[in-house]
Design an enzyme around this catalytic site. Structure first.
Site, PDB file in Angstrom:
ATOM      1  N   TYR A 208     -25.022  -2.079  30.350  1.00  0.00           N
ATOM      2  CA  TYR A 208     -26.251  -2.579  29.767  1.00  0.00           C
ATOM      3  C   TYR A 208     -27.362  -1.624  30.173  1.00  0.00           C
ATOM      4  CZ  TYR A 208     -23.863  -6.915  28.561  1.00  0.00           C
ATOM      5  OH  TYR A 208     -22.996  -7.843  28.016  1.00  0.00           O
ATOM      6  N   CYS A 209     -27.794  -0.811  29.234  1.00  0.00           N
ATOM      7  CA  CYS A 209     -28.796   0.223  29.468  1.00  0.00           C
ATOM      8  C   CYS A 209     -30.157  -0.374  29.089  1.00  0.00           C
ATOM      9  CB  CYS A 209     -28.470   1.449  28.619  1.00  0.00           C
ATOM     10  SG  CYS A 209     -29.554   2.854  28.882  1.00  0.00           S
TER      11      CYS A 209
END
Length: 233
Positions: A208-209
């Site tokens: 999850y950027c």
């Protein structure tokens, strides 16, 4: 001398032919064996397919939105990837006008949270931040990620391998910039957080950027502040 060369040529040809036939025999045997194994393998049942499709982000098992009209957040199974058209019809618990969002958020946060912007890599406050606590949505205060799942992806943005709860975020198809990505938004207001990729660490394999400016951090044991005026509902 010429007769010797002829004999050697005949022998070499015979060896090559024999090798080709032997290889062909092995290939046929392998193919037959593979076919037998495929024939012996049980066919996937409907229950197997439903079980397979219910695991992991990106599945749509059990989700049948109305063809038109609003979609309630609570009716969206965790992990479902919404189309852009479906996302526009989602009714979120917190909804504000753009003018209200501009009054509530800084210009940078408004650009990221409400306009799907992106901060420059390695400039965010939480890129190399590893204090114990919880990361919340800067738009609503909703808890999103725990420090326990944060890791250094070396990409320049805060990275996590899963949200704090499966329903803390929603997933939306993103075809911008001639790419195919999965956008991550907070499930309380639909505010943009970042994207999720399939190159993360165990146990989920997901990254999850997330933009630092889309978050605020609350150290372990402290109470998060309230965000803004009551929502327009």
């Amino acid at each position: 001398m010429s007769r010797a060369f002829v004999k050697l040529g005949v022998v070499a040809a015979a060896v090559m032919i024999a090798g080709t036939l032997q290889a062909a025999g092995r290939s046929e045997a392998d193919s037959s064996s593979d076919g037998s194994r495929r024939a012996e393998a049980p066919a996937e049942t409907a229950d197997d397919a439903r079980s397979r499709d219910s695991d992991g982000a990106g599945r749509r098992s059990g989700f049948a939105p109305p063809e038109d009209g609003p979609i309630a957040v609570e009716d969206i199974p965790p992990g479902t990837i919404l189309t852009r058209e479906e996302f526009r019809r989602v009714q979120f618990p917190i909804e504000r006008s753009d003018e209200e969002w501009r009054e509530l958020l800084s210009s940078q946060r408004h650009h990221i949270l409400r306009r799907a912007g992106t901060e420059r890599a390695f400039t965010g406050e939480y890129d190399r931040h590893y204090e114990e606590g919880v990361y919340h949505s800067a738009a609503t205060g909703q808890p999103l990620f725990s420090s326990e799942t944060k890791y250094d992806s070396r990409t320049g943005w805060p990275s996590y391998y899963k949200p704090i709860e499966p329903d803390a975020v929603l997933y939306v198809e993103d075809h911008s910039f001639f790419t195919e990505r999965i956008e991550v938004v907070d499930s309380s207001s639909g505010s943009h957080l970042g994207h999720v990729f399939e190159d993360g660490p165990d146990p989920t394999g997901q990254r999850y950027c997330i933009n630092s400016a889309a978050l605020f951090f609350v150290p372990e044991g402290e109470t998060p502040p309230e965000i803004g005026p009551p929502p327009r509902r």
